[in-house]
Design a protein around this motif. Sequence first.
Motif, PDB file in Angstrom:
ATOM      1  N   ARG A 353      12.377   2.815  10.123  1.00  0.00           N
ATOM      2  CA  ARG A 353      11.502   2.851   8.950  1.00  0.00           C
ATOM      3  C   ARG A 353      11.279   1.451   8.398  1.00  0.00           C
ATOM      4  O   ARG A 353      10.179   1.094   7.973  1.00  0.00           O
ATOM      5  CB  ARG A 353      12.081   3.759   7.878  1.00  0.00           C
ATOM      6  N   LEU A 354      12.359   0.655   8.381  1.00  0.00           N
ATOM      7  CA  LEU A 354      12.238  -0.694   7.852  1.00  0.00           C
ATOM      8  C   LEU A 354      11.426  -1.603   8.784  1.00  0.00           C
ATOM      9  O   LEU A 354      10.762  -2.537   8.335  1.00  0.00           O
ATOM     10  CB  LEU A 354      13.622  -1.295   7.606  1.00  0.00           C
ATOM     11  N   GLN A 355      11.511  -1.331  10.083  1.00  0.00           N
ATOM     12  CA  GLN A 355      10.715  -2.146  11.026  1.00  0.00           C
ATOM     13  C   GLN A 355       9.232  -1.983  10.760  1.00  0.00           C
ATOM     14  O   GLN A 355       8.453  -2.931  10.886  1.00  0.00           O
ATOM     15  CB  GLN A 355      11.064  -1.749  12.465  1.00  0.00           C
ATOM     16  N   ASP A 356       8.821  -0.787  10.404  1.00  0.00           N
ATOM     17  CA  ASP A 356       7.425  -0.549  10.073  1.00  0.00           C
ATOM     18  C   ASP A 356       7.101  -0.990   8.644  1.00  0.00           C
ATOM     19  O   ASP A 356       5.939  -1.222   8.307  1.00  0.00           O
ATOM     20  CB  ASP A 356       7.075   0.934  10.228  1.00  0.00           C
ATOM     21  N   GLY A 357       8.159  -1.071   7.805  1.00  0.00           N
ATOM     22  CA  GLY A 357       7.959  -1.412   6.401  1.00  0.00           C
ATOM     23  C   GLY A 357       7.673  -0.176   5.565  1.00  0.00           C
ATOM     24  O   GLY A 357       6.865   0.683   5.953  1.00  0.00           O
ATOM     25  N   ILE A 358       8.343  -0.057   4.434  1.00  0.00           N
ATOM     26  CA  ILE A 358       8.142   1.086   3.543  1.00  0.00           C
ATOM     27  C   ILE A 358       7.447   0.583   2.274  1.00  0.00           C
ATOM     28  O   ILE A 358       7.909  -0.382   1.659  1.00  0.00           O
ATOM     29  CB  ILE A 358       9.496   1.730   3.156  1.00  0.00           C
ATOM     30  N   PRO A 359       6.332   1.200   1.879  1.00  0.00           N
ATOM     31  CA  PRO A 359       5.682   0.779   0.632  1.00  0.00           C
ATOM     32  C   PRO A 359       6.693   0.792  -0.519  1.00  0.00           C
ATOM     33  O   PRO A 359       7.434   1.775  -0.703  1.00  0.00           O
ATOM     34  CB  PRO A 359       4.590   1.830   0.432  1.00  0.00           C
ATOM     35  N   ALA A 360       6.726  -0.283  -1.284  1.00  0.00           N
ATOM     36  CA  ALA A 360       7.732  -0.415  -2.346  1.00  0.00           C
ATOM     37  C   ALA A 360       7.646   0.730  -3.341  1.00  0.00           C
ATOM     38  O   ALA A 360       8.667   1.285  -3.750  1.00  0.00           O
ATOM     39  CB  ALA A 360       7.565  -1.756  -3.057  1.00  0.00           C
ATOM     40  N   PHE A 361       6.411   1.112  -3.721  1.00  0.00           N
ATOM     41  CA  PHE A 361       6.277   2.188  -4.715  1.00  0.00           C
ATOM     42  C   PHE A 361       6.836   3.498  -4.175  1.00  0.00           C
ATOM     43  O   PHE A 361       7.401   4.305  -4.904  1.00  0.00           O
ATOM     44  CB  PHE A 361       4.806   2.351  -5.135  1.00  0.00           C
ATOM     45  N   SER A 372       8.392   8.850 -10.311  1.00  0.00           N
ATOM     46  CA  SER A 372       7.290   9.249  -9.431  1.00  0.00           C
ATOM     47  C   SER A 372       6.687   8.006  -8.794  1.00  0.00           C
ATOM     48  O   SER A 372       6.993   6.870  -9.185  1.00  0.00           O
ATOM     49  CB  SER A 372       6.213  10.000 -10.225  1.00  0.00           C
ATOM     50  N   ARG A 373       5.826   8.220  -7.821  1.00  0.00           N
ATOM     51  CA  ARG A 373       5.154   7.091  -7.184  1.00  0.00           C
ATOM     52  C   ARG A 373       4.225   6.372  -8.167  1.00  0.00           C
ATOM     53  O   ARG A 373       4.115   5.146  -8.148  1.00  0.00           O
ATOM     54  CB  ARG A 373       4.368   7.574  -5.964  1.00  0.00           C
ATOM     55  N   SER A 374       3.565   7.150  -9.012  1.00  0.00           N
ATOM     56  CA  SER A 374       2.680   6.507  -9.991  1.00  0.00           C
ATOM     57  C   SER A 374       3.483   5.667 -10.976  1.00  0.00           C
ATOM     58  O   SER A 374       3.050   4.575 -11.369  1.00  0.00           O
ATOM     59  CB  SER A 374       1.860   7.566 -10.732  1.00  0.00           C
ATOM     60  N   ALA A 375       4.684   6.156 -11.363  1.00  0.00           N
ATOM     61  CA  ALA A 375       5.545   5.376 -12.252  1.00  0.00           C
ATOM     62  C   ALA A 375       6.027   4.110 -11.552  1.00  0.00           C
ATOM     63  O   ALA A 375       6.154   3.042 -12.181  1.00  0.00           O
ATOM     64  CB  ALA A 375       6.738   6.218 -12.707  1.00  0.00           C
ATOM     65  N   ALA A 376       6.293   4.208 -10.244  1.00  0.00           N
ATOM     66  CA  ALA A 376       6.714   3.032  -9.483  1.00  0.00           C
ATOM     67  C   ALA A 376       5.590   2.003  -9.390  1.00  0.00           C
ATOM     68  O   ALA A 376       5.820   0.796  -9.530  1.00  0.00           O
ATOM     69  CB  ALA A 376       7.175   3.453  -8.094  1.00  0.00           C
ATOM     70  N   ARG A 377       4.368   2.468  -9.153  1.00  0.00           N
ATOM     71  CA  ARG A 377       3.225   1.542  -9.120  1.00  0.00           C
ATOM     72  C   ARG A 377       3.081   0.826 -10.466  1.00  0.00           C
ATOM     73  O   ARG A 377       2.830  -0.380 -10.530  1.00  0.00           O
ATOM     74  CB  ARG A 377       1.936   2.311  -8.802  1.00  0.00           C
ATOM     75  N   ARG A 378       3.228   1.584 -11.535  1.00  0.00           N
ATOM     76  CA  ARG A 378       3.111   1.000 -12.870  1.00  0.00           C
ATOM     77  C   ARG A 378       4.202  -0.037 -13.112  1.00  0.00           C
ATOM     78  O   ARG A 378       3.944  -1.113 -13.666  1.00  0.00           O
ATOM     79  CB  ARG A 378       3.175   2.112 -13.914  1.00  0.00           C
ATOM     80  N   GLU A 389      16.571  -9.670  -6.150  1.00  0.00           N
ATOM     81  CA  GLU A 389      16.406 -10.602  -7.275  1.00  0.00           C
ATOM     82  C   GLU A 389      15.016 -11.209  -7.369  1.00  0.00           C
ATOM     83  O   GLU A 389      14.723 -11.938  -8.323  1.00  0.00           O
ATOM     84  CB  GLU A 389      17.457 -11.740  -7.223  1.00  0.00           C
ATOM     85  N   ASP A 390      14.123 -10.949  -6.397  1.00  0.00           N
ATOM     86  CA  ASP A 390      12.778 -11.493  -6.448  1.00  0.00           C
ATOM     87  C   ASP A 390      11.819 -10.445  -7.012  1.00  0.00           C
ATOM     88  O   ASP A 390      11.749  -9.317  -6.513  1.00  0.00           O
ATOM     89  CB  ASP A 390      12.297 -11.905  -5.049  1.00  0.00           C
ATOM     90  N   ARG A 391      11.067 -10.841  -8.047  1.00  0.00           N
ATOM     91  CA  ARG A 391      10.116  -9.917  -8.641  1.00  0.00           C
ATOM     92  C   ARG A 391       8.936  -9.705  -7.686  1.00  0.00           C
ATOM     93  O   ARG A 391       8.454 -10.633  -7.058  1.00  0.00           O
ATOM     94  CB  ARG A 391       9.603 -10.470  -9.969  1.00  0.00           C
ATOM     95  N   ILE A 392       8.511  -8.447  -7.575  1.00  0.00           N
ATOM     96  CA  ILE A 392       7.321  -8.148  -6.782  1.00  0.00           C
ATOM     97  C   ILE A 392       6.222  -7.668  -7.728  1.00  0.00           C
ATOM     98  O   ILE A 392       6.496  -6.963  -8.708  1.00  0.00           O
ATOM     99  CB  ILE A 392       7.586  -7.096  -5.682  1.00  0.00           C
ATOM    100  N   SER A 393       4.979  -8.044  -7.444  1.00  0.00           N
ATOM    101  CA  SER A 393       3.870  -7.667  -8.328  1.00  0.00           C
ATOM    102  C   SER A 393       2.737  -6.987  -7.579  1.00  0.00           C
ATOM    103  O   SER A 393       1.801  -6.470  -8.195  1.00  0.00           O
ATOM    104  CB  SER A 393       3.339  -8.909  -9.051  1.00  0.00           C
ATOM    105  N   ASP A 394       2.836  -6.973  -6.246  1.00  0.00           N
ATOM    106  CA  ASP A 394       1.790  -6.363  -5.413  1.00  0.00           C
ATOM    107  C   ASP A 394       2.163  -4.915  -5.134  1.00  0.00           C
ATOM    108  O   ASP A 394       3.187  -4.638  -4.498  1.00  0.00           O
ATOM    109  CB  ASP A 394       1.651  -7.150  -4.115  1.00  0.00           C
ATOM    110  N   THR A 395       1.341  -3.988  -5.600  1.00  0.00           N
ATOM    111  CA  THR A 395       1.656  -2.568  -5.392  1.00  0.00           C
ATOM    112  C   THR A 395       1.612  -2.178  -3.918  1.00  0.00           C
ATOM    113  O   THR A 395       2.125  -1.120  -3.542  1.00  0.00           O
ATOM    114  CB  THR A 395       0.669  -1.674  -6.176  1.00  0.00           C
ATOM    115  N   GLU A 396       1.008  -3.016  -3.078  1.00  0.00           N
ATOM    116  CA  GLU A 396       0.952  -2.728  -1.646  1.00  0.00           C
ATOM    117  C   GLU A 396       2.090  -3.395  -0.875  1.00  0.00           C
ATOM    118  O   GLU A 396       2.150  -3.315   0.355  1.00  0.00           O
ATOM    119  CB  GLU A 396      -0.385  -3.202  -1.070  1.00  0.00           C
TER     120      GLU A 396
END
Length: 424
Positions: A353-361, A372-378, A389-396
């Motif tokens: 799963r990690l080799q393909d990458g999992i959407p963060a949300f 929820s996924r919508s709460a994660a996107r928000r 420790e690194d902030r992510i800001s890209d929902t993709e």
Amino acid sequence: MANVFDILNERGFVAQATDVDELRRYLSEPSTCYIGFDPSADSLHVGSLLPIMALAHMQRHGHRPIVLVGGGTGLVGDPSGKTEMRQLLTLEQIDFNVAALKRQLSRFLDFSGGKALMLNNADWLVGLRYIEFLRDIGRHFSVNRMLAAESCKIRLETGLNFIEFNYMLLQAYDFYYLAGKHDCCLQMGGDDQWGNIVAGIELIRRKLRRSAHAVTFPLLTTASGAKMGKTAAGAVWLSAEKTSPFDFYQYWINTDDRDVARFLRLYTFLPVDEIEAVSGLEGQDLNACKTVLAFEVTGLTHGREAALEALEAAVSVFGERRLPPDLLSSSGIPRVSGEKADAVPTTIVRIERLQDGIPAFELFAEIDLCDSRSAARRLIRQGGAYVNEDRISDTECRIGTSHLKDGGILLKAGKKKVHRIKVD
């Protein structure tokens, strides 16, 4: 030794009490008291800690606590504080839950040699003969007074059935039974139980011709108005299987600044004078007090070893909170290296799963860092999501093998919620 009533009052346990002078005289010698606990689940939650701590104080001052598990009343359901009728349980479910509760309570109370008792009111309520009960007990109760009780008034708006209406009689009978069989003349409970407890006192006066006493506790909410033991993720349980020691520890670490001194009084045995000395602290010093609070309560609930593991894990993730040497010195909280992180909530993910990458949300929702996924996107859009420790800001953004560090990935939702991903 100080009178235990004064200890409880000083620490903030007392909302109401019957005649204080008589009560203090009753407690001036070794006495018996009881509190009832609901067996509707196989674990108590943080909301039950206040009455548990009150019983522990009683035992520490030479009195005998009785833990009364409502196996009989649990077949009926207490309307107090409820807006709808609770689900009724079978005897088998209740017996299973009772055994689990005793294991939990044994961390706080010493049941050996009769120093504390755990009783189940099913033992005397289930076999009651209804006609005899109405004749001998029911005739002492005024329907008008019962309807005026707060526990009934709330439910009258939505509908109170006859089974629940009988609850006051059953609880009063419990008090009467314990007074006669176990010389127990003090009942304690939440302030919403005042009417039920007073009904028991009156029944004891009429039937046994003796005095009985009551102490009720404040119905606690946090400074923000939230109910104690409730979070966005649900109840905070005393069971390690339902709420991990790390999550339990983090619940207390995240205490509102305004609640720290109050919670130290209620949920630890630290001396009041030490707590008074730190009540005006702010900033880093107040954060250190939260560490002491979390360590002490976790140690009482799960044992010192689990508290140490939670402390180690918290330090490894969030860093150490400075503890001044003169701050709450009675706590004995150790300095830790933060090398152990086993207590951090962890999910195993297959490497494919990690080799393909999992959407963060998607991953944040999957491991319950977000509801929820919508709460994660928000959360990501607002800058509250972190990967190692690194902030992510890209929902993709996709979380994959490139994020692995020492065989794992650390995810954070804000500064308070943390979860570790490990690879299978």
